[in-house]
Design a protein around this motif. Structure first.
Motif, short mmCIF file in Angstrom:
data_model
loop_
_atom_site.label_atom_id
_atom_site.label_comp_id
_atom_site.label_asym_id
_atom_site.label_seq_id
_atom_site.Cartn_x
_atom_site.Cartn_y
_atom_site.Cartn_z
N THR A 3 -39.05 -6.26 21.16
CA THR A 3 -39.93 -5.46 20.30
C THR A 3 -40.31 -6.32 19.11
O THR A 3 -39.44 -6.91 18.47
CB THR A 3 -39.22 -4.18 19.83
N LEU A 4 -41.60 -6.37 18.81
CA LEU A 4 -42.12 -7.15 17.68
C LEU A 4 -42.60 -6.17 16.62
O LEU A 4 -43.41 -5.28 16.92
CB LEU A 4 -43.27 -8.04 18.15
N GLU A 5 -42.11 -6.32 15.40
CA GLU A 5 -42.59 -5.51 14.29
C GLU A 5 -43.48 -6.37 13.40
O GLU A 5 -43.10 -7.48 13.03
CB GLU A 5 -41.42 -4.96 13.47
N VAL A 6 -44.67 -5.83 13.10
CA VAL A 6 -45.63 -6.49 12.22
C VAL A 6 -46.09 -5.49 11.17
O VAL A 6 -45.84 -4.28 11.30
CB VAL A 6 -46.83 -7.06 13.02
N GLN A 7 -46.76 -5.98 10.17
CA GLN A 7 -47.29 -5.14 9.10
C GLN A 7 -48.14 -4.03 9.70
O GLN A 7 -48.96 -4.27 10.60
CB GLN A 7 -48.11 -6.02 8.16
N GLY A 8 -47.98 -2.81 9.18
CA GLY A 8 -48.77 -1.68 9.66
C GLY A 8 -50.26 -1.97 9.57
O GLY A 8 -50.74 -2.47 8.56
N GLY A 9 -51.00 -1.66 10.63
CA GLY A 9 -52.44 -1.89 10.68
C GLY A 9 -52.83 -3.21 11.31
O GLY A 9 -54.01 -3.46 11.56
N THR A 10 -51.86 -4.08 11.59
CA THR A 10 -52.14 -5.41 12.16
C THR A 10 -52.75 -5.31 13.55
O THR A 10 -53.69 -6.04 13.88
CB THR A 10 -50.86 -6.26 12.19
N ALA A 11 -52.21 -4.43 14.40
CA ALA A 11 -52.72 -4.31 15.77
C ALA A 11 -54.21 -3.95 15.75
O ALA A 11 -55.00 -4.54 16.49
CB ALA A 11 -51.92 -3.29 16.56
N GLU A 12 -54.59 -3.03 14.90
CA GLU A 12 -56.00 -2.64 14.81
C GLU A 12 -56.84 -3.78 14.21
O GLU A 12 -57.89 -4.12 14.73
CB GLU A 12 -56.15 -1.38 13.95
N ARG A 13 -56.34 -4.38 13.13
CA ARG A 13 -57.08 -5.45 12.44
C ARG A 13 -57.35 -6.63 13.36
O ARG A 13 -58.43 -7.22 13.34
CB ARG A 13 -56.29 -5.89 11.21
N LEU A 14 -56.37 -6.97 14.22
CA LEU A 14 -56.52 -8.12 15.11
C LEU A 14 -57.01 -7.74 16.51
O LEU A 14 -57.14 -8.62 17.36
CB LEU A 14 -55.18 -8.87 15.21
N ASN A 15 -57.24 -6.45 16.72
CA ASN A 15 -57.69 -5.95 18.03
C ASN A 15 -56.70 -6.29 19.15
O ASN A 15 -57.09 -6.68 20.24
CB ASN A 15 -59.09 -6.49 18.35
N LEU A 16 -55.40 -6.13 18.84
CA LEU A 16 -54.37 -6.37 19.85
C LEU A 16 -54.39 -5.23 20.85
O LEU A 16 -54.59 -4.08 20.49
CB LEU A 16 -52.99 -6.48 19.19
N ARG A 17 -54.15 -5.56 22.13
CA ARG A 17 -54.23 -4.57 23.20
C ARG A 17 -53.10 -4.75 24.20
O ARG A 17 -52.56 -5.85 24.37
CB ARG A 17 -55.56 -4.68 23.95
N VAL A 18 -52.78 -3.67 24.90
CA VAL A 18 -51.85 -3.74 26.01
C VAL A 18 -52.38 -4.79 26.99
O VAL A 18 -53.58 -4.84 27.27
CB VAL A 18 -51.71 -2.35 26.69
N GLY A 19 -51.48 -5.63 27.48
CA GLY A 19 -51.86 -6.69 28.40
C GLY A 19 -52.06 -8.03 27.73
O GLY A 19 -52.07 -9.07 28.42
#
Length: 157
Positions: free
Chosen positions: A130-146
């Motif tokens: 499990t990787l924890e990053v700053q809240g909002g990072t997944a959206e900001r970087l457009n990270l996706r499943v896969g």
């Protein structure tokens, strides 16, 4: 006799109240390794990642930290694929939790976990880490499943 016990207790109380990681203060920074997430469009996102490898480090995690840089992260290595259940007890900043398979692919993303919440955040299936990053990072970087995760843990270096 009662007075001696009281005196001994009053002398020991400050020792018991000392700062303890995870109980009332953050743990010291853990060993840092670079980890890269490669998006579907080939964009590479580098994170300077603290390695939470043993159960004590994993139990404390990001507790009591008051900030996190945009390219910082903490990686929890479970050793082998298993269901991962996280929470935000004593965690003061919002986090995105990225659940990663043994093959180094993002399996699930939980965005903006609520600080200090006791709600269970599930990986929704077996994951290696499990990787924890700053809240909002997944959206900001457009990270996706896969998306692919490059790190020695997954044999993808």
């Amino acid at each position: 006799m009662k007075r001696r016990i009281f005196l001994l207790g009053s002398l020991l109380a400050p020792l018991a109240a000392r700062a303890q990681p995870g109980v009332n203060q953050p743990q010291p920074k853990l060993r840092i390794e670079d980890l890269t997430i490669v998006g579907r469009d080939g964009t590479r996102h580098l994170f300077h990642t603290e390695m939470a490898l043993d159960p004590n480090e994993q139990t404390v995690g990001m507790m009591f930290r008051t900030s996190m840089a945009p390219d910082d992260a903490m990686l929890f290595d479970w050793g082998q694929p298993r269901e991962s259940a996280m929470w935000m007890r004593n965690t003061l900043i919002p986090l995105d939790m990225i659940f990663i398979t043994a093959e180094g692919r993002i399996h699930h993303i939980h965005e903006r976990a609520v600080p200090q919440s006791l709600a269970t955040i599930s990986s929704r299936g077996p994951v290696r880490a499990t990787l924890e990053v700053q809240g909002g990072t997944a959206e900001r970087l457009n990270l996706r499943v896969g998306d692919r995760v490059i790190h020695r843990l997954f044999g993808t270096e």
